[in-house]
Design a protein around this motif. Structure first.
Motif, PDB file in Angstrom:
ATOM      1  N   ALA A 314     -10.353  -2.057  -4.828  1.00 13.60           N
ATOM      2  CA  ALA A 314     -10.516  -3.276  -5.628  1.00 13.60           C
ATOM      3  C   ALA A 314     -10.013  -4.524  -4.893  1.00 13.60           C
ATOM      4  O   ALA A 314     -10.598  -5.599  -5.007  1.00 13.60           O
ATOM      5  CB  ALA A 314      -9.790  -3.136  -6.961  1.00 13.60           C
ATOM      6  N   CYS A 315      -8.933  -4.370  -4.140  1.00 16.79           N
ATOM      7  CA  CYS A 315      -8.381  -5.560  -3.477  1.00 16.79           C
ATOM      8  C   CYS A 315      -9.373  -6.123  -2.455  1.00 16.79           C
ATOM      9  O   CYS A 315      -9.467  -7.342  -2.283  1.00 16.79           O
ATOM     10  CB  CYS A 315      -7.023  -5.277  -2.847  1.00 16.79           C
ATOM     11  SG  CYS A 315      -6.945  -3.873  -1.739  1.00 16.79           S
ATOM     12  N   VAL A 371      -2.241  -0.464  -9.308  1.00 17.74           N
ATOM     13  CA  VAL A 371      -0.866   0.033  -9.266  1.00 17.74           C
ATOM     14  C   VAL A 371       0.112  -1.105  -8.964  1.00 17.74           C
ATOM     15  O   VAL A 371       1.261  -0.874  -8.592  1.00 17.74           O
ATOM     16  CB  VAL A 371      -0.695   1.195  -8.257  1.00 17.74           C
ATOM     17  CG1 VAL A 371      -1.382   2.446  -8.773  1.00 17.74           C
ATOM     18  CG2 VAL A 371      -1.242   0.830  -6.891  1.00 17.74           C
TER      19      VAL A 371
END
Ligand code: SF4
Lengths: 460, 235
Positions: A314-315, A371
């Motif tokens: 995702a980053c 996270v």
């Protein structure tokens, strides 16, 4: 100065379309939860808790897995891991292996090492397979060919396999499936990574979207013994199945917007004798737990957090720099924001040390990370480590020293500012600021600084 | 309230009007505003370059210069983020130490600390707001500037709806990686132009300098204006 190239416009558009689609789908699937933020926090706590007592969990996993009949091997380096796999292949007498997508095997350059031993490792994830056909490293943590258009994929397959050109995704998948089925049915060595290792039960968790992970690890070959080797980082251990269930909720949603990956495979060990001769499944399962620099990261409180990563991608999807330069520009297996934290930790070099600097510190990566890794702050820390290691050139360090001295003394600062203003006409300023002014105007210096204006307004 | 004005270097050198606007607004609200002339830089450029020892020296200095004020206010999200979020690590102090809780970015100071949203300003044009990354993600200041903007009379406020995504400034990043920085900025500028706004405002002069530099280079009619200037009117 090492300048990072920007992808050409068309490539950028293809990439942006794919990444933005993943981001849109993510937004929708995340919206199903009112408590997404709390879920992220819990995911972070699970992962951070593991890292606090890593050896305990690793030992627990090893005990449970061994009891299940899995051979657990700790490997310190990439070479050690590769050597182990090659030795198993030699013992089996095989010259090929089928592989599920795994970043850790990319990290240790397993395919290259096996090839040197005369063993062909075939990628079976469609994207990874196509990347392999072109001899390219993966472009993205979870989507190896996210930068290619359907037309390009069609042309690559036509080129490399001699099949008629098509750009229809179903046809493309069928072509690849045809090739792979043959390989799956005859392979006796299957190689995979592991998304998680469950400490309480000694199980491996594998997430894939095409079912190839299952094919690589169940090994339906009829002749001879069959072996599955899973290679994963020591940080991938998770205490319980319940914890994994929680992380799975966030993993696929964050990366692709899917609720779960199409296949979630739990592997509890080799096939049992009671299953009968006809049953599929490997005769041996080996798990390689790789360090390769992770313990170094663990020791550094500022980098430890980065080990929480569950490789959702995702980053990268979110990163405005990744969008413009693409995955190959990082020249490292791990790319994107988290890759720029990991790469200098795993492979310290001039190249990797420059990665944390190629970032505007916007922090969008940390906000999307399931996270909750403070990725951009870890990048700042990597910049500090780079400076400490002398990766910031001496002249720059001296310049910073001079800057600090000037900034520590208002008289010097104001004097410097006055002299500069006197000497630096707009033309001079434009020349000096060339990297800026090539594409952007520089506003004129204010006729008077705030400092001067304030002094005029408020006479003592 | 005894307020110390913190004027970062870009404001000092390029956009002094933004600093004056902050002072004007705060005085109008009845506060005493002082500009400690011995101030220089918060240390952010060195910090971001990895040269933390130089940054630490300036951080210490910053605390000495501003410690005597009831509140420290700056027209810059980035510099305030440096102080509030990174001084604890640099100076080994608690994140909630009294000094740090007294340092504010301009819009959050007005809305959160002073409970002011309507400054009685008028601005007869269409305006959009760019979320500066450090303001948004380091300080979590998002609603405050919007509250202030929505209270402005005559203004047609439109959202940018582009993410919010970084404009590509990033301090030294903009000259170290000019190509990447520029394409990021060009996409930002395109998003701004799509809104049909005549002005783009923000809380950080770095972003405004970058966006403004691209706007004028491409001959755009859109202009940049710092939030404080927009709210403070002409002097
Ligand atoms: S750092 Fe976070 S967002 Fe990036 S890949 Fe890892 S888990 Fe996903």
């Amino acid at each position: 100065m090492m300048r990072t190239p920007v992808l050409e416009t068309q490539r950028r558009a293809t990439l942006a379309k794919a990444l933005n689609l993943a981001l849109d789908k993510r937004r929708q699937s995340v919206a199903e939860f009112a408590n997404w933020e709390a879920m992220r926090q819990r995911a972070h706590d699970i992962r951070a808790g593991v890292l606090e007592r890593l050896d305990e969990y690793l030992n627990q996993f090893e005990r449970a897995a061994t009891a299940n009949g899995i051979r657990v091997v700790r490997v310190a380096t990439a070479e050690e891991a590769c050597r182990y796999v090659a030795a198993v292949a030699k013992r089996l007498g095989v010259t090929k292996a089928v592989k599920a997508k795994s970043m850790v095997t990319e990290e240790i350059h397993l395919n290259r090492a096996l090839e040197a031993e005369g063993i062909r490792a075939m990628e079976t994830d469609l994207g990874e397979y196509i990347a392999q056909l072109c001899g390219q490293p993966p472009f993205h943590l979870t989507a190896p060919i996210v930068h290619l258009s359907r037309d390009e994929v069609g042309r690559i397959l036509a080129d490399k396999l001699g099949v008629p050109f098509t750009n229809d995704p179903t046809q493309l998948t069928l072509i690849a499936r045809d090739v792979m089925r043959r390989e799956f049915l005859t392979a006796r060595l299957g190689i995979s990574g592991a998304n998680f290792c469950i400490a309480e039960s000694g199980s491996l968790v594998l997430c894939t979207n095409e079912g190839n992970g299952r094919m690589c690890t169940t090994l339906p070959a009829k002749e001879g013994p069959r072996v599955h080797i899973a290679i994963t980082g020591i940080e991938k251990v998770v205490p319980t199945l319940k914890d994994v269930a929680h992380l799975l909720r966030l993993l696929a949603r964050s990366g692709s917007g899917m609720r779960l990956t199409a296949y979630t495979t739990l592997i509890n060990g080799p096939r049992k004798r009671a299953d009968g001769e006809e049953s599929t499944g490997p005769d041996e399962v080996h798990v390689l737990l790789l360090d390769n620099g992770r313990r170094e990261m663990l020791r550094d409180p500022h980098l430890r957090e980065a080990l929480c990563c569950i490789r959702c991608g995702a980053c990268s999807n979110q990163c405005p720099v990744y969008h413009r330069i693409g995955g190959h520009a990082y020249k490292s297996v791990y790319n994107g924001p988290i890759g720029s934290v990991w790469s200098p930790a795993l492979w310290e070099s001039e190249q990797t040390a420059s990665l944390p600097f190629d970032c505007s510190l916007c922090g969008a990566c940390a906000d999307i990370c399931p996270v909750k890794i403070d990725i951009h702050h870890a990048l700042l820390w990597q910049r500090k480590l780079a400076a400490d290691r002398g990766r910031v050139p001496r002249w720059q360090r001296l310049a910073w020293l001079a800057w600090r001295v000037a900034m520590s003394c208002p008289t010097l600062y104001n004097f410097g500012s006055a002299v500069a203003r006197l000497l630096l006409g707009p033309a001079m300023l434009n020349r000096l600021g060339k990297p800026w002014t090539e594409t952007r105007d520089l506003p004129p210096l204010a006729k008077k600084t705030f400092h001067e204006l304030w002094k005029e307004q408020t006479p003592e | 309230m005894q307020i110390g004005l913190f004027i970062p270097c870009l404001v000092d050198q390029f956009f002094p009007q933004a600093g004056l606007a902050v002072a004007r607004i705060l005085k109008r609200l009845g506060h005493s505003v002082e500009y400690p002339a011995e101030q220089t830089c918060c240390g952010q450029p060195a910090f971001n370059a990895g040269v933390r020892s130089e940054a630490t020296a300036l951080a210490k200095r910053f605390v000495q210069v501003f410690d005597r004020f009831e509140a420290v206010v700056a027209p810059s999200g980035s510099c305030v983020a440096m102080v509030r979020n990174f001084y604890p690590e640099l100076l080994d102090i608690a994140p909630d130490s009294p000094f740090l809780t007294r340092v504010f970015e301009f819009s959050e100071f007005l809305v959160d600390r002073l409970n002011v949203t309507d400054l009685g300003a008028t601005f007869n044009d269409r305006v959009t707001y760019h979320d500066s990354c450090h303001l948004l993600r380091e300080l979590r200041v998002q609603e405050q500037p919007r509250k202030l903007l929505r209270a402005v009379k005559g203004m047609d406020f439109v959202e940018l709806n582009d993410g919010p995504t970084c404009c590509g400034f990033g301090g030294v990043f903009s000259v170290k990686f000019p190509e990447v920085s520029t394409v990021m900025g060009e996409d930002k500028v395109a998003a701004i132009e799509r809104t049909g706004a005549r002005y783009v405002t923000a809380g950080d002069c770095g972003c405004l300098m970058h966006i403004g530099g691209l706007l004028t280079r491409r001959g755009s009619k859109v202009r940049t204006i710092h939030l404080a200037e927009l709210l403070g009117g002409a002097s």
